[in-house]
Design an enzyme around this catalytic site. Structure first.
Site, PDB file in Angstrom:
ATOM      1  N   GLU A 265       0.878  -1.173   0.000  1.00  7.85           N
ATOM      2  CA  GLU A 265       0.000   0.000   0.000  1.00  7.85           C
ATOM      3  C   GLU A 265       0.912   1.219   0.000  1.00  7.85           C
ATOM      4  O   GLU A 265       1.662   1.449   0.953  1.00  7.85           O
ATOM      5  CB  GLU A 265      -0.901   0.001   1.234  1.00  7.85           C
ATOM      6  CG  GLU A 265      -1.843   1.192   1.307  1.00  7.85           C
ATOM      7  CD  GLU A 265      -2.578   1.277   2.629  1.00  7.85           C
ATOM      8  OE1 GLU A 265      -2.764   2.398   3.133  1.00  7.85           O
ATOM      9  OE2 GLU A 265      -2.965   0.218   3.167  1.00  7.85           O
ATOM     10  N   CYS A 302      -4.079   7.219   5.619  1.00  9.99           N
ATOM     11  CA  CYS A 302      -3.922   6.868   4.205  1.00  9.99           C
ATOM     12  C   CYS A 302      -5.184   7.149   3.419  1.00  9.99           C
ATOM     13  O   CYS A 302      -5.150   7.215   2.186  1.00  9.99           O
ATOM     14  CB  CYS A 302      -3.545   5.391   4.071  1.00  9.99           C
ATOM     15  SG  CYS A 302      -4.688   4.259   4.885  1.00  9.99           S
TER      16      CYS A 302
END
Length: 536
Positions: A265, A302
């Site tokens: 990620e 995020c």
């Protein structure tokens, strides 16, 4: 990065072994060292950790052992919760309230994976009996899924628990039967050691005392992370962090003599579109919601909304007025480390210097080591200019970019927004705020916007904010590159899929089959047999 496989520890002489640097826990509020945690791992240390993990693999093959381990790990983390939370706060400045919730999320994940292993559905057991009369004749085929092997996990900076040593990558890998070596994040080494100790105590409780160091271990240091991805016994890796660091590791994983899966990620802008109808109906609520989402955790999520399309005109002005009031009220906060602080300040300066960019609330330096939240505005048409390309990139910290778009002739056709969305890279999330009537029109502008947003992200929200990722089976936390390097989720029980590989047994004598594939189904697991689901 070199792609040479490291030699075993036994092949390294004392003369070759470098002096390891000390690892310090640092208080981000002051920049002062708190305590020495140990030393950065050498190549020999990494090799020893991976080989210990490999030795623990056979013990983790037992389903009941894994179930007990995951549940015991949750209990041990909770038992040490007061010290873990205090240490995590001292290393990250995220606050005890936030970290208490994160610990609950972490232990909840562990228990959820224990339940998933107990259920057995993750194995995707499928049996097709032989049919000699078929054309062509069909053999007996029985498929299950097996663990890949040792998993390397690279801990996240912004989640010292839920995406780090005891987090979702580790929990899902252990659930799959894969021992784990974690490359600790330098922003929270002390809490990393506390967490690995808790999981090892759990391993001892469930009969794995002699293998506890192999079930889960932690290594520190940049070079250790590089050595880990190269190690020939590492079978897969999970990463949460920057595009630059993640891409380097991804390339290293792919260029090994035997490439391995790398589930990274890396970064996400998380676009939001507010329709004119939504702004007309609830400008204040949307402005307040955006302020809360973009400043949550000092903008270090995020899933922080980093680019928001807001209509021009009075309704959009009202939305920005509320946004400005709420953001201006947000307290200054400390970022996770000095490097991130400097990157945030430089990112704000670079964006604010662009033509036609304004700052209704100026983000940047505050008192001491804190930073102030703020937002920038730009005409949406400017996003087509390559010189403004940085506005389409993530800026980690409490800032967002508001792109004001032309509502046109009043027909609500979002052509300017759709054109801008076509220039965006992949994201974890994409959000759409619509009016009440738009929710009932399957062919209207809102439907077209939703269709334009869907290819951009792994989670698409309507009338909501992305900073909150529910840990449930239906969740998907991932997205097109650079949000992630694979199509898998890192949140929810489906995250276990990353660490498994399918194997089909053909015409295999019953006594030689894994128990879950025998006709009598002694484990009572759910299966699909000759096309029909059986619940076990």
């Amino acid at each position: 990065m070199s792609n040479n496989i490291p030699r075993a520890a036994s092949e390294l002489s004392q003369e070759e072994e470098p002096v390891a640097a000390e690892v310090w826990s640092v208080d981000p509020r002051t920049g002062e060292r708190r305590e020495s945690v140990g030393h950065e791992a050498t190549a020999a240390d990494v090799d020893a950790a991976v080989r210990a993990a490999e030795a623990a693999r056979p013990a983790l093959a037992d389903r009941e052992t894994r179930i007990a381990l995951l549940r015991a790990a949750a209990e041990e983390l909770e038992a040490a919760g007061e010290e873990i939370i205090a240490t995590a706060d001292a290393e990250t400045a995220l606050g005890t309230t936030r970290l208490t919730g994160e610990l609950g999320r972490t232990t909840g994940q562990l228990r959820a994976f224990a339940d998933e292993v107990a259920d057995g559905g993750y194995l995707d057991l499928t049996i097709d009996h032989a049919d000699p009369s078929a054309t062509p004749p069909r053999p007996d085929l029985r498929r299950t899924r097996l663990p890949l092997g040792v998993v390397a996990v690279y801990a996240a900076s912004n989640f010292p628990l839920a995406f780090s040593v005891p987090g979702g990558d580790t929990a899902s890998a252990l659930a799959a039967g894969c021992p784990v070596v974690v490359k600790a994040h330098p922003d929270h080494p002390a809490v990393s050691e506390l967490c690995v100790a808790a999981v090892r105590r759990a391993a001892e409780r469930v009969g794995l005392a002699e293998l506890a160091d192999g079930v889960l271990s932690v290594v520190h240091g940049f070079d250790a992370g590089v050595e880990l991805i190269r190690h020939p016994l590492v079978a897969a890796a999970g990463f949460t962090g920057s595009i630059r660091g993640g891409r380097a590791l991804f390339d290293a994983a792919a260029s090994r003599p035997v490439p391995i899966p790398f589930h990274g990620e890396l970064g996400s802008l998380n676009p939001v579109v507010v329709t004119a109808a939504a702004a007309e109906e609830r400008a204040d609520a949307i402005g307040a919601g955006l302020a809360g989402s973009m400043t949550m955790g000092v903008g270090q999520f995020c899933t922080k909304p980093g680019l928001v399309f807001v209509p021009g005109g009075p309704a959009g002005d009202a939305l920005l007025k509320t946004l400005a009031e709420r953001v201006d009220e947000a307290p200054a906060g400390v970022l996770l480390d000095g490097r991130m602080r400097e990157a945030f300040l430089e990112g704000v300066r670079e964006r604010a210097a662009l033509q036609d960019v304004t700052a209704p609330v100026v983000p940047g330096e505050a008192d001491g080591r804190t930073v102030a939240a703020g937002f920038l505005t730009v005409p949406a048409a400017r996003l087509a200019d390559p010189a403004h390309g940085v506005l389409l990139e993530e800026c980690f910290g409490p800032v967002t970019v508001i792109a004001r778009y032309d509502v046109g002739n009043g027909d609500g056709e979002p052509t300017e927004v759709i054109g801008a969305l076509e220039r965006l890279a992949g994201n974890l999330t994409a959000s759409l705020h619509i009016g009440a009537d738009e929710a009932e029109d399957p062919t209207g502008p809102a439907a077209r916007l939703l269709a334009a947003l869907t290819p951009l992200a792994g989670r698409v929200l309507v009338n909501g904010w992305p900073t909150g990722v529910a840990v449930v089976p239906a969740q998907h936390h991932g997205g097109p590159y650079p949000a992630t390097t694979s199509t898998s989720t890192s949140v929810g029980v489906a995250a276990i899929d990353r660490w498994l590989r399918p194997v089909a047994y053909q015409d295999t004598p019953p006594a030689l089959l894994p128990p879950e594939l025998r006709d009598e189904n002694p484990l009572g697991l759910p299966r699909r047999v000759n096309g029909r689901r059986e619940l076990g």
